[in-house]
Design a protein around this motif. Structure first.
Motif, mmCIF file in Angstrom:
data_model
loop_
_atom_site.group_PDB
_atom_site.id
_atom_site.type_symbol
_atom_site.label_atom_id
_atom_site.label_comp_id
_atom_site.label_asym_id
_atom_site.label_seq_id
_atom_site.Cartn_x
_atom_site.Cartn_y
_atom_site.Cartn_z
ATOM 1 N N GLU A 1 0.840 -1.190 0.000
ATOM 2 C CA GLU A 1 0.000 0.000 0.000
ATOM 3 C C GLU A 1 0.885 1.254 0.000
ATOM 4 O O GLU A 1 1.968 1.268 0.575
ATOM 5 C CB GLU A 1 -0.888 0.017 1.249
ATOM 6 C CG GLU A 1 -1.662 -1.267 1.469
ATOM 7 C CD GLU A 1 -2.869 -1.381 0.575
ATOM 8 O OE1 GLU A 1 -3.284 -0.340 0.015
ATOM 9 O OE2 GLU A 1 -3.402 -2.487 0.427
ATOM 10 N N GLU A 2 0.409 2.298 -0.645
ATOM 11 C CA GLU A 2 1.132 3.566 -0.661
ATOM 12 C C GLU A 2 0.634 4.521 0.417
ATOM 13 O O GLU A 2 1.230 5.569 0.640
ATOM 14 C CB GLU A 2 0.981 4.227 -2.033
ATOM 15 C CG GLU A 2 1.609 3.403 -3.168
ATOM 16 C CD GLU A 2 1.468 4.088 -4.504
ATOM 17 O OE1 GLU A 2 0.879 5.192 -4.531
ATOM 18 O OE2 GLU A 2 1.945 3.544 -5.510
ATOM 19 N N ALA A 3 -0.447 4.168 1.105
ATOM 20 C CA ALA A 3 -1.029 5.050 2.119
ATOM 21 C C ALA A 3 -0.128 5.138 3.337
ATOM 22 O O ALA A 3 0.641 4.221 3.624
ATOM 23 C CB ALA A 3 -2.409 4.526 2.527
ATOM 24 N N PRO A 4 -0.194 6.242 4.089
ATOM 25 C CA PRO A 4 0.586 6.358 5.327
ATOM 26 C C PRO A 4 0.212 5.252 6.311
ATOM 27 O O PRO A 4 -0.955 4.899 6.447
ATOM 28 C CB PRO A 4 0.184 7.742 5.870
ATOM 29 C CG PRO A 4 -0.322 8.490 4.678
ATOM 30 C CD PRO A 4 -0.959 7.469 3.792
ATOM 31 N N GLU B 1 -13.580 1.885 3.731
ATOM 32 C CA GLU B 1 -13.120 3.033 4.497
ATOM 33 C C GLU B 1 -12.089 3.833 3.702
ATOM 34 O O GLU B 1 -11.252 3.269 3.009
ATOM 35 C CB GLU B 1 -12.513 2.575 5.821
ATOM 36 C CG GLU B 1 -13.545 2.006 6.785
ATOM 37 C CD GLU B 1 -12.901 1.555 8.073
ATOM 38 O OE1 GLU B 1 -11.688 1.792 8.258
ATOM 39 O OE2 GLU B 1 -13.600 0.943 8.899
ATOM 40 N N GLY B 2 -12.142 5.114 3.835
ATOM 41 C CA GLY B 2 -11.176 5.975 3.167
ATOM 42 C C GLY B 2 -11.545 6.304 1.740
ATOM 43 O O GLY B 2 -10.831 7.049 1.077
ATOM 44 N N MET B 3 -12.661 5.734 1.229
ATOM 45 C CA MET B 3 -13.094 6.013 -0.128
ATOM 46 C C MET B 3 -14.266 6.998 -0.089
ATOM 47 O O MET B 3 -15.050 7.029 0.864
ATOM 48 C CB MET B 3 -13.505 4.721 -0.838
ATOM 49 C CG MET B 3 -12.370 3.704 -0.958
ATOM 50 S SD MET B 3 -12.868 2.207 -1.841
ATOM 51 C CE MET B 3 -13.143 2.865 -3.487
ATOM 52 N N ARG C 1 -6.378 0.133 9.989
ATOM 53 C CA ARG C 1 -7.445 -0.297 9.090
ATOM 54 C C ARG C 1 -7.391 -1.779 8.779
ATOM 55 O O ARG C 1 -8.394 -2.370 8.366
ATOM 56 C CB ARG C 1 -7.387 0.504 7.784
ATOM 57 C CG ARG C 1 -7.635 2.002 7.958
ATOM 58 C CD ARG C 1 -7.450 2.737 6.644
ATOM 59 N NE ARG C 1 -8.384 2.272 5.624
ATOM 60 C CZ ARG C 1 -8.266 2.542 4.333
ATOM 61 N NH1 ARG C 1 -7.257 3.277 3.903
ATOM 62 N NH2 ARG C 1 -9.147 2.091 3.475
ATOM 63 N N TYR C 2 -6.225 -2.366 8.976
ATOM 64 C CA TYR C 2 -6.102 -3.803 8.730
ATOM 65 C C TYR C 2 -6.871 -4.592 9.789
ATOM 66 O O TYR C 2 -6.828 -4.260 10.976
ATOM 67 C CB TYR C 2 -4.630 -4.223 8.740
ATOM 68 C CG TYR C 2 -4.446 -5.714 8.570
ATOM 69 C CD1 TYR C 2 -4.663 -6.328 7.348
ATOM 70 C CD2 TYR C 2 -4.070 -6.507 9.651
ATOM 71 C CE1 TYR C 2 -4.501 -7.690 7.189
ATOM 72 C CE2 TYR C 2 -3.905 -7.875 9.504
ATOM 73 C CZ TYR C 2 -4.122 -8.463 8.273
ATOM 74 O OH TYR C 2 -3.972 -9.815 8.130
ATOM 75 N N PRO D 1 -7.149 -3.213 3.396
ATOM 76 C CA PRO D 1 -5.856 -2.536 3.229
ATOM 77 C C PRO D 1 -4.853 -2.935 4.304
ATOM 78 O O PRO D 1 -5.209 -3.144 5.465
ATOM 79 C CB PRO D 1 -6.232 -1.053 3.351
ATOM 80 C CG PRO D 1 -7.503 -1.043 4.126
ATOM 81 C CD PRO D 1 -8.235 -2.280 3.752
ATOM 82 N N ALA E 1 1.212 2.129 6.023
ATOM 83 C CA ALA E 1 1.217 0.818 5.382
ATOM 84 C C ALA E 1 2.398 -0.005 5.883
ATOM 85 O O ALA E 1 3.465 0.522 6.158
ATOM 86 C CB ALA E 1 1.297 0.976 3.865
ATOM 87 N N VAL F 1 -2.816 -1.398 6.168
ATOM 88 C CA VAL F 1 -2.504 -0.106 6.755
ATOM 89 C C VAL F 1 -2.826 -0.172 8.241
ATOM 90 O O VAL F 1 -3.893 -0.676 8.634
ATOM 91 C CB VAL F 1 -3.320 1.028 6.084
ATOM 92 C CG1 VAL F 1 -3.039 2.354 6.764
ATOM 93 C CG2 VAL F 1 -2.993 1.101 4.600
#
Length: 482
Positions: A139-142, A176-178, A217-218, A212, A144, A214
């Motif tokens: 993942e590229e999200a903070p 989430e996050g979308m 969220r995981y 994700p 991850a 992350v």
């Protein structure tokens, strides 16, 4: 004679090593044995449980002349603690010669990926952590995190996705996050496609299904079964000694990359498994090179004999399509080999079952795996619980057997546990298939050839073919055969 003392918990009327009660107990037990051997009468006090003089003297006499070379009497040879026994993947790895194959051929599994369709893999478990220089977060999200479990998909929610009465907001962490409006638009596109009879657009579904990797969220799986299966296949956990294992935990293929596809759990059914298999085909069809090279199915679906021919149920047909697309499919034979009676009769606790292979193991081109002992397969043969063939239409199954008894592997939250079953046997074969394709890359995309090699090089255990198939999988012989 030798005297072995079990370990007991303190505070429960028992004793520990170093406690004076232990010595008194040993004197009483050993002295009583020696009194009986010499025909000496025991005082009445001793018979009531107190330590009598006769036992003390007999115990002392037993050690007289202990160091004399000519001593011919029976002696107390040793007193030791009866330690708890355990088994781990390193033992079963020796049994299938995976350790020897890795050392001899120095197999590099870079680029080989396996999908584990199960209850879910704990991607945060140290057994699947990327070693220094091995990989970057998917993942590229903070927040991850990197793991050899590259991606996680939850197919248990696919029915909810297809149910227009369930709002998008109730679909869980994948959404989430979308942007809510974007999610509703994707949902509408999916509904229109299905209404027009078009094939499922997995590109639309993927954001809903993905969990994700992350922090925050995981979602870890609730059941350890999938992590256990994945650990047998691909664990790399040398620090497992600190967690209580006898040795570090190393799977059959310790550098293998995994896809976690969750299909088992509350609400799981055949449709869920089929949808996940279709998704595997989608992932491979939309890339220039194969994304997933093998699938492990440590699960059991009873054959619907009233409506389908054996090996022709919907889940079996979908497995056949996956194999036709170039993916190796390994399935557990099932654990229906022994019928345990609820009320034992005349001392019999149950009886064995023939024709007990379950789906998707009934599929012809799937590699169906039964279970054998973890490190003494020639002595113990096929596990009592392992499903036996032939199939309902008369084909020989299982194809192979592999260790499936008392296997230690990964559990949840950085722990380990012991499990039994053909579910544990299947990932041994998946790992060896991955080693074979990593060593001989021309076998990628040729699952039937991989199956042929594994079957032809298996070790015959001298058992009925409908019990053992071609025998126990042999990694070293398989790699040498090509």
């Amino acid at each position: 004679f030798a005297l072995r003392v079990d370990r007991h918990e303190p505070g429960k009327g028992s004793f520990e090593a170093g406690d004076p009660k232990l010595l008194r107990k040993l004197i009483a037990v050993t002295g009583a044995i020696e009194c009986d051997r010499k025909g000496k009468a025991r005082p009445e006090a001793a018979e009531t449980g107190a330590l009598g003089q006769a036992e003390i003297e007999a115990f002392a006499d037993l050690f007289e002349g202990l160091t004399t070379p000519q001593e011919s009497r029976g002696l107390l040879w040793s007193v030791s603690r009866n330690r708890e026994a355990g088994a781990s993947v390193w033992r079963s790895s020796l049994t299938v010669k995976a350790d020897a194959a890795r050392r001899l051929f120095e197999v590099d599994t870079t680029g080989i990926r396996w999908a584990v369709l199960d209850t879910g893999i704990d991607a945060r478990h140290p057994a699947f952590a990327c070693r220094p220089g091995e990989g970057q977060p998917a993942e590229e999200a903070p927040g991850a995190f990197a793991s050899r479990v590259l991606k996680t998909y939850d197919f248990l929610k696919i029915k909810d996705l297809l149910d227009p009465d369930i709002p998008v907001s109730a679909l869980g962490t994948a959404a989430e996050g979308m942007d809510p409006e974007e999610l509703e638009a994707l949902r509408s596109d999916l509904e229109r496609a299905l209404a027009r009879g078009r094939a499922i657009d997995w590109n639309l579904l993927e954001p809903f299904l993905r969990i994700p990797h992350v922090e925050g969220r995981y979602v870890r799986p609730a059941d350890p079964h999938g992590s256990h299966v994945a650990g047998i296949l691909a664990a790399n956990w040398p620090e497992a000694v600190s967690a209580g294992l006898e040795q570090g935990l190393t799977g059959i293929c310790p550098q293998l990359e995994l896809y976690d596809i969750r299909v088992l759990g509350k609400g799981a059914d055949e449709f869920t498994v089929m949808a996940a298999l279709q998704f595997v085909r989608y992932l491979n069809a939309h890339k220039d090179v194969m994304v997933i090279h093998g699938v492990n199915l440590s699960m059991s679906v009873p054959h619907d004999v009233a409506n389908f021919a054996c090996g022709r149920t919907p889940v079996c047909e979908e497995c056949e399509r996956v194999v036709s697309s170039g993916v190796v499919v390994v399935a557990a034979a099932g654990n229906r080999g022994f019928n345990r009676l609820r009320q034992p009769e005349a001392g019999a606790t149950g009886d064995y079952r023939y024709i007990s292979i379950t789906d998707p193991g009934n599929a012809a081109r799937v590699i169906t795996v039964g279970s054998t002992h973890r490190h003494m397969p020639h002595s113990y043969g096929v596990s009592y619980f392992s499903s036996r063939g032939p199939t309902g239409d008369g084909r020989t199954k299982p194809d192979l057997v592999a260790p499936g008894e008392r296997i230690d592997s990964c559990s949840l939250n950085g722990d380990y546990e012991t499990m039994d079953g053909t579910s544990m046997a299947a990932p041994h074969v998946s790992g060896i298939a991955a080693l074979l394709m990593a060593r001989h890359r021309e076998l990628i995309g040729q699952p039937e050839r991989v199956k042929e090699i594994l079957c032809q090089t298996a070790t015959d255990l001298g058992r009925e073919p409908r019990f053992q198939g071609r025998g126990m999988v042999d990694a070293l012989r398989a790699l040498q055969a090509v």
